[in-house]
Design a protein around this motif. Structure first.
Motif, PDB file in Angstrom:
ATOM      1  N   VAL A  32       0.860  -1.192   0.000  1.00 26.32           N
ATOM      2  CA  VAL A  32       0.000   0.000   0.000  1.00 26.32           C
ATOM      3  C   VAL A  32       0.894   1.239   0.000  1.00 26.32           C
ATOM      4  N   ARG A  35      -1.057   7.018   2.301  1.00 27.33           N
ATOM      5  CA  ARG A  35      -1.425   8.438   2.155  1.00 27.33           C
ATOM      6  C   ARG A  35      -1.612   9.104   3.515  1.00 27.33           C
ATOM      7  N   GLU A  68      -3.387   3.643  -1.124  1.00 28.88           N
ATOM      8  CA  GLU A  68      -3.789   2.953  -2.347  1.00 28.88           C
ATOM      9  C   GLU A  68      -2.960   1.694  -2.537  1.00 28.88           C
ATOM     10  N   ILE A  70      -0.770  -0.701  -4.458  1.00 30.03           N
ATOM     11  CA  ILE A  70       0.066  -0.513  -5.641  1.00 30.03           C
ATOM     12  C   ILE A  70       0.688  -1.824  -6.134  1.00 30.03           C
ATOM     13  N   GLY A  82      -4.869  -0.187  -7.149  1.00 31.10           N
ATOM     14  CA  GLY A  82      -5.606   1.074  -7.332  1.00 31.10           C
ATOM     15  C   GLY A  82      -6.716   1.278  -6.313  1.00 31.10           C
ATOM     16  N   GLU A  83      -7.090   0.224  -5.570  1.00 30.63           N
ATOM     17  CA  GLU A  83      -8.176   0.401  -4.595  1.00 30.63           C
ATOM     18  C   GLU A  83      -7.706   1.199  -3.384  1.00 30.63           C
ATOM     19  N   ARG A  84      -8.634   2.004  -2.825  1.00 32.07           N
ATOM     20  CA  ARG A  84      -8.374   2.756  -1.584  1.00 32.07           C
ATOM     21  C   ARG A  84      -8.713   1.838  -0.416  1.00 32.07           C
ATOM     22  N   ARG A 107     -11.777  -2.101   2.304  1.00 29.97           N
ATOM     23  CA  ARG A 107     -12.016  -0.979   1.384  1.00 29.97           C
ATOM     24  C   ARG A 107     -12.435   0.275   2.146  1.00 29.97           C
ATOM     25  N   PHE A 114      -8.512   9.914   3.075  1.00 26.71           N
ATOM     26  CA  PHE A 114      -7.476   9.013   3.590  1.00 26.71           C
ATOM     27  C   PHE A 114      -7.193   9.323   5.071  1.00 26.71           C
TER      28      PHE A 114
END
Ligand SMILES: NC(=O)c1ccc[n+]([C@@H]2O[C@H](COP(=O)([O-])OP(=O)(O)OC[C@H]3O[C@@H](n4cnc5c(N)ncnc54)[C@H](OP(=O)(O)O)[C@@H]3O)[C@@H](O)[C@H]2O)c1
Length: 323
Positions: A32, A35, A68, A70, A82-84, A107, A114
């Motif tokens: 991840v 953020r 996110e 990666i 790409g998912e938060r 999710r 964030f």
């Protein structure tokens, strides 16, 4: 990548930032891009060596992050690049990139930033666990929340209001009490300058049904005396630094109950039930039924300052680090 590192247990201002190789996922893991990393009281206790668990040194603090996805390791099929997500990692979260078991990633609802996501799970899971799994709260019950301007305290105010309770918020400053009012507290008491027992009994017409105590110390005795008969006293934490003694005669009189709340240990021992609890928190916050406040933001380099501000009672609500 940069990370915060604790090399010796001691004051939080000794934390350092260094650079290490980026992590790569093992089978079953995700990486991840962090953020926001939530900062909590428990992180400070871990760094100071005052927590019941002591990680081997050196270690990176940080119990929860949002970011996110990666990179995926082999055998990960529950989440996509790409998912938060939010990840409750326990330690290791004050980093730019985090490798963690995919099963820990949940999710993050689109409604939440964030920063909100990174500061949500520990405080709100504790609150939902306390008020729905350890206590029974009915609509219109009076609930007194101590430390109501702190991370756990504000979450307790929000969850109690969501359950239909009438909340009395107790804290040490006008700013913290205003934050609790903004989340729906019906009444506020400054426990540094007011008589808690008398004021809370007046406000609630004789005493509250539930006390939530994440603070301990000298505040506990007056709060216990503000509990009505058959009321429940929830012992959540000791932010004041002193473990109080509950007077057994005050528990006996009026058939009161003292109830321990240990979400941390329960969550480790009951991973499936905890996943359901965390998903409930995320669904409630994602639908707008709960209203987690936007936390204060510090850069990763200032982790020690963020933890010191928490320890010195200077912060209202939650704080996150932004790598
Ligand atoms: N049982 C569980 O499962 C569980 C889960 C999470 C956290 N906890 C515990 O709950 C407690 C609160 O956590 P939190 O994340 O809400 O912390 P926090 O955000 O720092 O809030 C703690 C509050 O306690 C009050 N306080 C009173 N005396 C204090 C002192 N000497 N130093 C620091 N704060 C003091 C402060 O409010 P005022 O200035 O208004 O007094 C502060 O806002 C901690 O002890 C933590 O370990 C327990």
């Amino acid at each position: 990548m940069r990370r915060v590192v604790c090399r010796t247990f001691g004051p939080v201002d000794r934390l350092e930032v260094d650079t290490v190789a980026d992590p790569h996922p093992q089978p079953g893991e995700v990486v991840v891009a962090v953020r926001a990393a939530g900062v909590s009281f428990v992180d400070a206790l871990l760094v100071e060596g005052l927590y019941q668990l002591k990680p081997p040194l050196p270690f990176t603090p940080g119990g929860e992050v949002a970011g996110e996805v990666i990179e995926l390791g082999d055998e990960v099929d529950n989440i996509s690049v790409g998912e938060r997500v939010v990840v409750s990692c326990g330690i290791g979260g004050f980093v730019e990139r985090l490798a963690a078991p995919a099963t820990l990633a949940r999710r993050l609802p689109a409604r939440l930033s964030f920063a909100q996501g990174a500061s949500l799970v520990q405080s709100y899971a504790t609150a939902l666990f306390a008020l729905t799994r350890r206590a029974t709260v009915h609509p219109n019950d009076w609930v007194l929340v101590l430390g109501a301007g702190g991370g756990v305290g504000l979450a307790m105010v929000d969850v109690a209001r969501h359950l239909g309770a009438r909340v009395v918020a107790a804290a040490s400053s006008a700013e913290k009490l205003a934050a609790a009012s903004a989340l729906g507290a019906r009444a506020v008491v400054n426990y540094e300058s007011e008589d808690v027992k008398q004021r809370v009994r007046e406000i609630s017409g004789g005493g509250v049904h539930v006390v939530v105590d994440p603070v301990g110390g000298s505040y506990t005795d007056a709060a216990l005396r503000a509990l009505r008969g058959f009321g429940q006293y929830l012992i959540v934490g000791f932010a004041a630094g002193t473990i109080p003694s509950l007077r057994a005669n005050l528990v006996l009189l009026g058939n009161r109950s003292a109830v321990g709340v240990d979400w941390g240990a329960w969550s480790v021992q009951n991973p499936e039930e905890n996943r359901a609890l965390v998903d409930e928190v995320l669904a409630l916050a994602g639908s707008g039924a709960l209203h987690p406040s936007e936390p204060a933001i510090f850069p990763l380099e200032r982790a020690g300052e963020a933890l010191a501000a928490l320890r010195e009672r200077r912060l209202t609500g939650k704080v996150v680090l932004q790598p």
